[in-house]
Scaffold this motif. Structure first.
Motif, PDB file in Angstrom:
ATOM      1  N   ILE A 308       0.858  -1.183   0.000  1.00  0.00           N
ATOM      2  CA  ILE A 308       0.000   0.000   0.000  1.00  0.00           C
ATOM      3  C   ILE A 308       0.893   1.232   0.000  1.00  0.00           C
ATOM      4  CG2 ILE A 308      -1.630   1.364   1.382  1.00  0.00           C
ATOM      5  CD1 ILE A 308      -2.904  -1.224   2.285  1.00  0.00           C
ATOM      6  N   GLU A 309       0.566   2.208  -0.832  1.00  0.00           N
ATOM      7  CA  GLU A 309       1.325   3.460  -0.843  1.00  0.00           C
ATOM      8  C   GLU A 309       0.812   4.380   0.256  1.00  0.00           C
ATOM      9  OE1 GLU A 309       1.477   5.394  -4.585  1.00  0.00           O
ATOM     10  OE2 GLU A 309       2.089   3.589  -5.686  1.00  0.00           O
ATOM     11  N   TYR A 310       1.744   4.930   1.023  1.00  0.00           N
ATOM     12  CA  TYR A 310       1.411   5.845   2.114  1.00  0.00           C
ATOM     13  C   TYR A 310       1.841   7.260   1.740  1.00  0.00           C
ATOM     14  CZ  TYR A 310       0.088   2.079   5.284  1.00  0.00           C
ATOM     15  OH  TYR A 310      -0.563   1.014   5.875  1.00  0.00           O
ATOM     16  N   PRO A 311       1.191   8.281   2.297  1.00  0.00           N
ATOM     17  CA  PRO A 311       1.500   9.663   1.919  1.00  0.00           C
ATOM     18  C   PRO A 311       2.945  10.094   2.187  1.00  0.00           C
ATOM     19  CG  PRO A 311      -0.660   9.579   2.922  1.00  0.00           C
ATOM     20  CD  PRO A 311      -0.065   8.203   3.081  1.00  0.00           C
ATOM     21  N   ASP A 313       5.550   8.254   1.576  1.00  0.00           N
ATOM     22  CA  ASP A 313       6.468   7.566   0.662  1.00  0.00           C
ATOM     23  C   ASP A 313       7.285   8.568  -0.154  1.00  0.00           C
ATOM     24  OD1 ASP A 313       5.263   5.313   1.645  1.00  0.00           O
ATOM     25  OD2 ASP A 313       4.592   4.531  -0.296  1.00  0.00           O
ATOM     26  N   PHE A 419      -5.475   7.511   1.315  1.00  0.00           N
ATOM     27  CA  PHE A 419      -4.599   6.448   0.802  1.00  0.00           C
ATOM     28  C   PHE A 419      -5.281   5.115   1.093  1.00  0.00           C
ATOM     29  CE2 PHE A 419      -3.682   6.805   5.231  1.00  0.00           C
ATOM     30  CZ  PHE A 419      -3.247   5.574   5.662  1.00  0.00           C
ATOM     31  N   GLY A 420      -4.831   4.069   0.432  1.00  0.00           N
ATOM     32  CA  GLY A 420      -5.387   2.740   0.651  1.00  0.00           C
ATOM     33  C   GLY A 420      -6.881   2.672   0.424  1.00  0.00           C
ATOM     34  N   GLN A 421      -7.387   3.495  -0.497  1.00  0.00           N
ATOM     35  CA  GLN A 421      -8.838   3.609  -0.641  1.00  0.00           C
ATOM     36  C   GLN A 421      -9.510   2.365  -1.213  1.00  0.00           C
ATOM     37  OE1 GLN A 421      -8.416   7.609  -2.626  1.00  0.00           O
ATOM     38  NE2 GLN A 421     -10.172   8.077  -1.317  1.00  0.00           N
ATOM     39  N   SER A 425     -12.717   3.314   3.821  1.00  0.00           N
ATOM     40  CA  SER A 425     -12.299   4.351   4.769  1.00  0.00           C
ATOM     41  C   SER A 425     -13.053   4.273   6.097  1.00  0.00           C
ATOM     42  CB  SER A 425     -12.506   5.738   4.152  1.00  0.00           C
ATOM     43  OG  SER A 425     -13.874   5.944   3.845  1.00  0.00           O
TER      44      SER A 425
END
Length: 490
Positions: A308-311, A313, A419-421, A425
């Motif tokens: 998962i991409e996190y803000p 990154d 993120f991770g949508q 949520s």
């Protein structure tokens, strides 16, 4: 940014001064650096490893890729604490050196024996065709902190019938014998845990699989941990590949426990109840436990998830660890509570009591982005009642009781940078009572909520603007009473 294999598989010692300064500059400008959670200097943190009390201090290692927020060449980074509150970075503990660990020092555990700390880990190797080869390995730290690796694995490969997904050794002792569990995958692509035995922590023999009721429960069981607690046997692991079921298993991967009778180490049989997901939030994985000197069973988890991409990154860093938690069993349920040592951080106490009637109310005494809070809510007639945290322009994180659906809800739909949508949520769990107690630990970019003294926990990363520090209380379509105490953290 696209990462080549060559860029992903470098060791820390190859980092140039220019690269380090660039990462340090990017991280120092981040608005989301945590204030009291363990986090990497830069690069990516994931699984906690080797969590143990040794030589008068807690030692905790974690998986670390130094060069950025991707999963590349894993090292073990070392941090220490005397009190579980203040942690001191000690630097890189282990980096890849031998052929059998050429592509990473993977997860494992610590065990104290004869005034030394035995560090068990998985050596990760890739061959020329990029096929994985896993082995279980050992390094020993002496009382002065020097770590010496054995120059060959203690378990060279997985047994027949299992794939190369064979990792994360955890060790314990029963009388004069030592036991190890290792996460594994059968050749039919189902997960399981293998049990080994040793007289000396060096020579290990396979006893077989731990026999559970779950023969087709995900495709890989990572990060196993076995311990006894209040006469119960507890088997903890992180199974990958579970299918969504009601309010459970909404994340990409999951962690949980089976509570049962103590494991029969003679035949590997484990008589247990249903799998209990450890955390109802968005960001929790790969937990590990240890014993405190006074006999408490403590747990720390990775506050993040793979793939998962996190803000953060783009800032060259990712992830943190949870606060340490004390475990207990009540009515067959594993409870988690924040370690009592965290009370040392409490300062600037503020309290408020409100009787709400179909309204949203602000308390001028309560606000912040780094605090501990206990809120008790009694719903009289409202359909929904609870808290709005980190409130700012267009931003809020909701934590409330929904009496219509009989759910306790954490909603980060408008919590900040999304993120991770793909995984939603909102997280929620069944709850049918009209009274609830929230014990909240807020940090710059995370929230951990312990419900009713740890009956359930919601752990999540949040990425709001720094200015979003408001706290509000609400009741919808009826009345509710809310009592709150807050302590600001430095």
């Amino acid at each position: 940014m696209e990462w080549s294999q060559e860029a992903r598989y470098r060791t820390y010692e190859s980092m140039t001064t220019e690269e380090r300064l660039k990462l340090e500059g990017s991280v120092s400008a981040s608005p989301w650096r945590q204030r009291y959670h363990i986090q990497p200097m830069y690069g990516l943190l994931n699984d906690p490893n080797g969590f143990v009390w040794f030589n008068g201090r807690y030692h905790l290692f974690y998986q670390w890729f130094p060069f950025g927020a991707v999963h590349g060449m894993k090292h073990w980074f070392h941090t220490e604490s005397s009190n579980l509150v203040e942690w001191e970075n000690k630097g890189v503990a282990m980096k890849p050196e031998y052929t059998f660990e050429s592509h990473g020092i993977y997860s494992g555990s610590g065990f104290v024996h004869k005034n030394s700390l035995y560090l068990f880990y998985t050596g990760n190797k890739r061959d020329e065709e990029w096929n994985r080869h896993s082995s279980q390995c050992l390094a020993i730290m002496n009382s002065s902190g020097k770590i010496t690796k054995r120059d060959e694995p203690i378990i060279k490969r997985q047994p027949n019938g299992y794939t190369e997904h064979f990792r994360d050794p955890k060790v314990w002792q029963v009388e004069d014998e030592f036991y190890m569990v290792v996460g594994a995958q059968r050749e039919n692509v189902t997960g399981c845990i293998l049990l080994y035995q040793s007289p000396d922590l060096i020579a290990w023999s396979l006893l077989g699989e731990i026999e559970t009721n779950e023969m087709d429960f995900g495709y890989m069981w990572e990060c196993p941990d076995y311990f006894t607690l209040q006469t119960h046997g507890i088997l903890l692991c992180s199974p990958q590949g579970l299918k969504l079921a009601g309010d459970s298993y909404h994340n990409i991967y999951h962690s949980g426990v089976w509570v049962g009778k103590p494991l029969n180490v003679e035949n590997g049989h484990f008589d247990h109840g249903d799998f209990q997901e450890l955390d109802a939030g968005f960001d929790f994985y790969a937990p590990q436990t240890t014993l405190s000197p006074d006999g408490r069973r403590l747990l720390v988890g990775w506050m993040g998830l793979p793939e998962i991409e996190y803000p953060t990154d783009s800032e060259g860093w990712a992830h943190c660890l949870t606060i340490p938690r004390e475990l207990s069993i009540k009515d067959g349920i594993l409870y988690q509570q924040p370690v009592r040592e965290l009370k040392e951080k409490r300062k600037n106490e503020a309290r408020t009591t409100m009787n709400l009637s179909d309204e949203v109310r602000i308390s001028s005494e309560l606000s912040g982005d780094c605090f501990e809070m206990i809120g008790e809510i009694e719903v009289v007639s409202a359909k929904r009642a609870g808290l709005k945290l980190r409130v700012g322009k267009g931003e809020k994180t909701l934590l409330y009781l929904n009496m219509e659906t009989q759910k306790v809800v954490l909603d980060r739909t408008n919590a900040g940078v999304a993120f991770g949508q793909a995984y939603g949520s909102i997280r929620q769990k069944h709850y049918s009572k009209n009274k609830i107690r929230f014990h909240i630990f807020m940090d710059t970019s995370s929230i951990e909520v312990f419900v009713n003294d740890g009956e359930m926990v919601f752990t999540s990363r949040l990425f709001p603007r720094k200015e979003s520090q408001g706290i509000q209380f609400f009741a919808e379509e009826g009345t509710a009473k809310i009592d709150v105490v807050q302590w600001k953290y430095d």
